[in-house]
Design an enzyme around this catalytic site. Structure first.
Site, PDB file in Angstrom:
ATOM      1  N   HIS A 212      29.446 150.991  26.574  1.00 61.13           N
ATOM      2  CA  HIS A 212      29.400 149.547  26.863  1.00 61.13           C
ATOM      3  C   HIS A 212      28.056 148.915  26.559  1.00 61.13           C
ATOM      4  O   HIS A 212      27.925 147.697  26.549  1.00 61.13           O
ATOM      5  CB  HIS A 212      29.734 149.280  28.339  1.00 61.13           C
ATOM      6  CG  HIS A 212      28.589 149.548  29.277  1.00 61.13           C
ATOM      7  ND1 HIS A 212      28.309 150.798  29.757  1.00 61.13           N
ATOM      8  CD2 HIS A 212      27.643 148.729  29.798  1.00 61.13           C
ATOM      9  CE1 HIS A 212      27.254 150.733  30.558  1.00 61.13           C
ATOM     10  NE2 HIS A 212      26.825 149.494  30.594  1.00 61.13           N
TER      11      HIS A 212
HETATM   12  C1  UD1 Z   1      26.030 144.454  32.320  1.00 69.50           C
HETATM   13  C2  UD1 Z   1      24.528 144.758  32.379  1.00 69.50           C
HETATM   14  C3  UD1 Z   1      24.295 146.219  32.029  1.00 69.50           C
HETATM   15  C4  UD1 Z   1      25.142 147.126  32.905  1.00 69.50           C
HETATM   16  C5  UD1 Z   1      26.594 146.713  32.855  1.00 69.50           C
HETATM   17  C6  UD1 Z   1      27.396 147.515  33.847  1.00 69.50           C
HETATM   18  C7  UD1 Z   1      23.089 142.860  31.786  1.00 69.50           C
HETATM   19  C8  UD1 Z   1      22.215 142.294  30.746  1.00 69.50           C
HETATM   20  N1  UD1 Z   1      23.793 143.951  31.419  1.00 69.50           N
HETATM   21  O1  UD1 Z   1      26.431 144.640  30.981  1.00 69.50           O
HETATM   22  O2  UD1 Z   1      22.940 146.546  32.239  1.00 69.50           O
HETATM   23  O3  UD1 Z   1      25.007 148.447  32.436  1.00 69.50           O
HETATM   24  O4  UD1 Z   1      26.713 145.321  33.206  1.00 69.50           O
HETATM   25  O5  UD1 Z   1      28.745 147.578  33.520  1.00 69.50           O
HETATM   26  O6  UD1 Z   1      23.134 142.379  32.870  1.00 69.50           O
HETATM   27  N2  UD1 Z   1      33.553 140.997  30.631  1.00 69.50           N
HETATM   28  C9  UD1 Z   1      34.861 140.794  31.005  1.00 69.50           C
HETATM   29  N3  UD1 Z   1      35.170 140.895  32.332  1.00 69.50           N
HETATM   30  C10 UD1 Z   1      34.254 141.180  33.288  1.00 69.50           C
HETATM   31  C11 UD1 Z   1      32.923 141.390  32.893  1.00 69.50           C
HETATM   32  C12 UD1 Z   1      32.582 141.290  31.574  1.00 69.50           C
HETATM   33  O7  UD1 Z   1      35.725 140.535  30.169  1.00 69.50           O
HETATM   34  O8  UD1 Z   1      34.619 141.268  34.485  1.00 69.50           O
HETATM   35  C13 UD1 Z   1      33.203 140.943  29.186  1.00 69.50           C
HETATM   36  C14 UD1 Z   1      32.865 139.542  28.700  1.00 69.50           C
HETATM   37  O9  UD1 Z   1      33.349 139.407  27.396  1.00 69.50           O
HETATM   38  C15 UD1 Z   1      31.350 139.578  28.705  1.00 69.50           C
HETATM   39  C16 UD1 Z   1      31.048 141.020  28.335  1.00 69.50           C
HETATM   40  O10 UD1 Z   1      32.075 141.766  28.950  1.00 69.50           O
HETATM   41  O11 UD1 Z   1      30.789 138.673  27.786  1.00 69.50           O
HETATM   42  C17 UD1 Z   1      29.694 141.501  28.777  1.00 69.50           C
HETATM   43  O12 UD1 Z   1      29.527 141.326  30.188  1.00 69.50           O
HETATM   44  P1  UD1 Z   1      28.064 141.179  30.820  1.00 69.50           P
HETATM   45  O13 UD1 Z   1      28.149 141.169  32.287  1.00 69.50           O
HETATM   46  O14 UD1 Z   1      27.332 140.067  30.163  1.00 69.50           O
HETATM   47  O15 UD1 Z   1      27.332 142.489  30.317  1.00 69.50           O
HETATM   48  P2  UD1 Z   1      27.771 144.008  30.439  1.00 69.50           P
HETATM   49  O16 UD1 Z   1      27.944 144.548  29.079  1.00 69.50           O
HETATM   50  O17 UD1 Z   1      28.875 144.153  31.403  1.00 69.50           O
HETATM   51  N1  UDP Z   2      32.514 153.526  36.765  1.00 70.65           N
HETATM   52  C1  UDP Z   2      33.747 153.314  37.387  1.00 70.65           C
HETATM   53  N2  UDP Z   2      34.829 153.073  36.590  1.00 70.65           N
HETATM   54  C2  UDP Z   2      34.756 153.040  35.238  1.00 70.65           C
HETATM   55  C3  UDP Z   2      33.500 153.265  34.625  1.00 70.65           C
HETATM   56  C4  UDP Z   2      32.401 153.492  35.417  1.00 70.65           C
HETATM   57  O1  UDP Z   2      33.838 153.351  38.618  1.00 70.65           O
HETATM   58  O2  UDP Z   2      35.793 152.820  34.582  1.00 70.65           O
HETATM   59  C5  UDP Z   2      31.342 153.786  37.615  1.00 70.65           C
HETATM   60  C6  UDP Z   2      30.566 155.053  37.272  1.00 70.65           C
HETATM   61  O3  UDP Z   2      31.124 156.169  37.941  1.00 70.65           O
HETATM   62  C7  UDP Z   2      29.170 154.707  37.754  1.00 70.65           C
HETATM   63  C8  UDP Z   2      29.058 153.225  37.465  1.00 70.65           C
HETATM   64  O4  UDP Z   2      30.411 152.747  37.374  1.00 70.65           O
HETATM   65  O5  UDP Z   2      29.056 154.905  39.151  1.00 70.65           O
HETATM   66  C9  UDP Z   2      28.333 153.007  36.174  1.00 70.65           C
HETATM   67  O6  UDP Z   2      28.515 151.705  35.756  1.00 70.65           O
HETATM   68  P1  UDP Z   2      28.279 151.239  34.246  1.00 70.65           P
HETATM   69  O7  UDP Z   2      28.409 152.396  33.337  1.00 70.65           O
HETATM   70  O8  UDP Z   2      29.161 150.069  34.044  1.00 70.65           O
HETATM   71  O9  UDP Z   2      26.792 150.671  34.302  1.00 70.65           O
HETATM   72  P2  UDP Z   2      25.341 151.317  34.169  1.00 70.65           P
HETATM   73  O10 UDP Z   2      25.212 152.422  35.147  1.00 70.65           O
HETATM   74  O11 UDP Z   2      25.168 151.760  32.752  1.00 70.65           O
HETATM   75  O12 UDP Z   2      24.442 150.174  34.447  1.00 70.65           O
END
Ligand code: UD1
Ligand code: UDP
Length: 364
Positions: A212
């Protein structure tokens, strides 16, 4: 004492669950004078049921008092809208402390809003560095650390990183609240996780993958390389897909072969069950690298660097970047050592977080 917790993204819900449980326990056994009132502010950065609400339900996290519903957007817009909305709430709530977690845009805006209002900030997971300023997370964590009063670190490496930036005041090693969260999950997966049955998965017969991170999903070449590696492997791969990645794979028309089973994001208990039984994990997640370590599952990290350097130094995590050949080679040949050092604390970090906040408050 009134504490406002500011969260918005999936891993922050999991971390909050551990701290909220510790707060409930603290309030149960402590005198009324040190009672902690936690107010949860959900920025709405993540909003799909399987990215947000499922964690509140499953982990019994207290209902957010304020849901700001900011949603997705470009970094500046998303962070700016959160900043404005959080400021309003903080003025109304007037807490003694603001608690922020990790390195997302919700972390940055929460910390900034509090700093401008002169509200003390406790930053959980302080001191982590990738030393790659192209990552949005690196900017977020550097700024959050530099404006926080209590820097709650998971490890000595994090303390050293802060020291190199001239920060020593308020720096404490508490361990990692994700270890607390994992230990809680492991105690419950027998009864609360049914995913292996649902997908008929046998122990150690599949790989688990997650992708992601912006540096992979927003870079066409890197994403293509990772997908090529997954397609070239012959084992079953379970891929709980982040909505960001689903959207980009669709837009780029990148197809995965049938042995790569794409599933919706799963709840925490199911995720831990999937990790526990995987032969190997391939990920660009921060949290999953540590969970793989604690669960003693070899991890291949699809990044060029990691903040969790100890997992690599200890031989349980291999950095392959987005290099197709290196990923395939690691899946076939990577073998961690038999021994494993204890990393990132003992699963009691959340109660230390509270203790540090209370100690600081008493000293003031
Ligand atoms: C964010 C964090 C990242 C973290 C991740 C955890 C920032 C800059 N990044 O990244 O550090 O590792 O969360 O998962 O804060 N979207 C949906 N539904 C949702 C959420 C997101 O469709 O409920 C889609 C949207 O198209 C959105 C994209 O995912 O534009 C990215 O979401 P965003 O929260 O901006 O960043 P993450 O990649 O989730
Ligand atoms: N996780 C979850 N379901 C999923 C993917 C991840 O519960 O489908 C949990 C995972 O076990 C960990 C956390 O989400 O505890 C990690 O989140 P993510 O990878 O989105 O973010 P990051 O840690 O890179 O910021």
């Amino acid at each position: 004492m009134k504490l406002c917790t500011i969260i918005g993204a999936r891993p922050q819900f999991i971390k909050t669950a551990a701290v909220s449980r510790a707060i409930a326990e603290h309030n149960r056994v402590k005198t009324q004078s040190s009672n902690i009132t936690e107010i949860i502010i959900h920025t709405g950065q993540h909003y799909d049921d399987e990215m947000s609400a499922i964690f509140f339900r499953e982990l019994e996290i207290p209902e957010p008092k304020h849901n700001l519903n900011i949603g997705s957007g470009a970094h500046g817009k998303q962070t700016g809208e959160m900043l404005a909305a959080i400021e309003k709430v903080l003025i109304k709530e007037n807490p003694n402390w603001v608690l922020v977690y990790g390195d997302t845009n919700s972390t940055l805006s929460g910390a900034l809003a509090a700093a401008k209002l002169h509200i003390p900030i406790a930053h959980i997971e302080a001191g982590l560095r990738s030393y790659n300023r192209l990552m949005p997370e690196e900017i977020n964590r550097v700024v959050a650390d530099h404006i926080s009063h209590l820097l709650l670190c998971p490890s000595q490496v994090a303390v050293n990183n802060l020291s190199a930036e001239g920060i020593s005041k308020g720096v404490k090693i508490v361990g990692d609240v994700m270890a607390d969260a994992l230990q809680f999950a492991v105690r419950h997966i027998q009864t609360k996780a049914d995913i292996k049955k649902k997908f008929q998965l046998q122990n150690k017969t599949y790989l688990l993958a997650t992708i992601h991170r912006a540096e992979n999903t927003d870079n066409k070449k890197r994403l293509q390389n990772i997908i090529s590696a997954l397609n070239a492997l012959e084992e079953t791969i379970i891929l709980p897909i982040h909505p960001r990645t689903r959207k980009i794979l669709h837009d780029m028309n990148l197809l995965l072969k049938p042995h790569v089973r794409i599933i919706d994001p799963v709840g925490y208990f199911d995720m831990i069950a999937l990790e526990y039984s995987a032969r190997m994990i391939l990920t660009d997640s921060g949290g999953i690298q540590k969970e793989a370590y604690w669960l003693k599952v070899p991890c291949i990290t699809l990044r060029d660097e990691t903040e969790w350097v100890e997992t690599v130094e200890n031989g349980w995590n291999k950095l392959t970047g987005a290099n197709t050949i290196a990923i395939i080679d690691a899946v076939h040949n990577f073998m961690p050592p038999a021994e494993q050092a204890t990393l990132y604390g003992d699963g009691q970090a959340a109660s230390r977080v509270l203790q540090e906040i209370l100690n600081y408050t008493e000293r003031k």
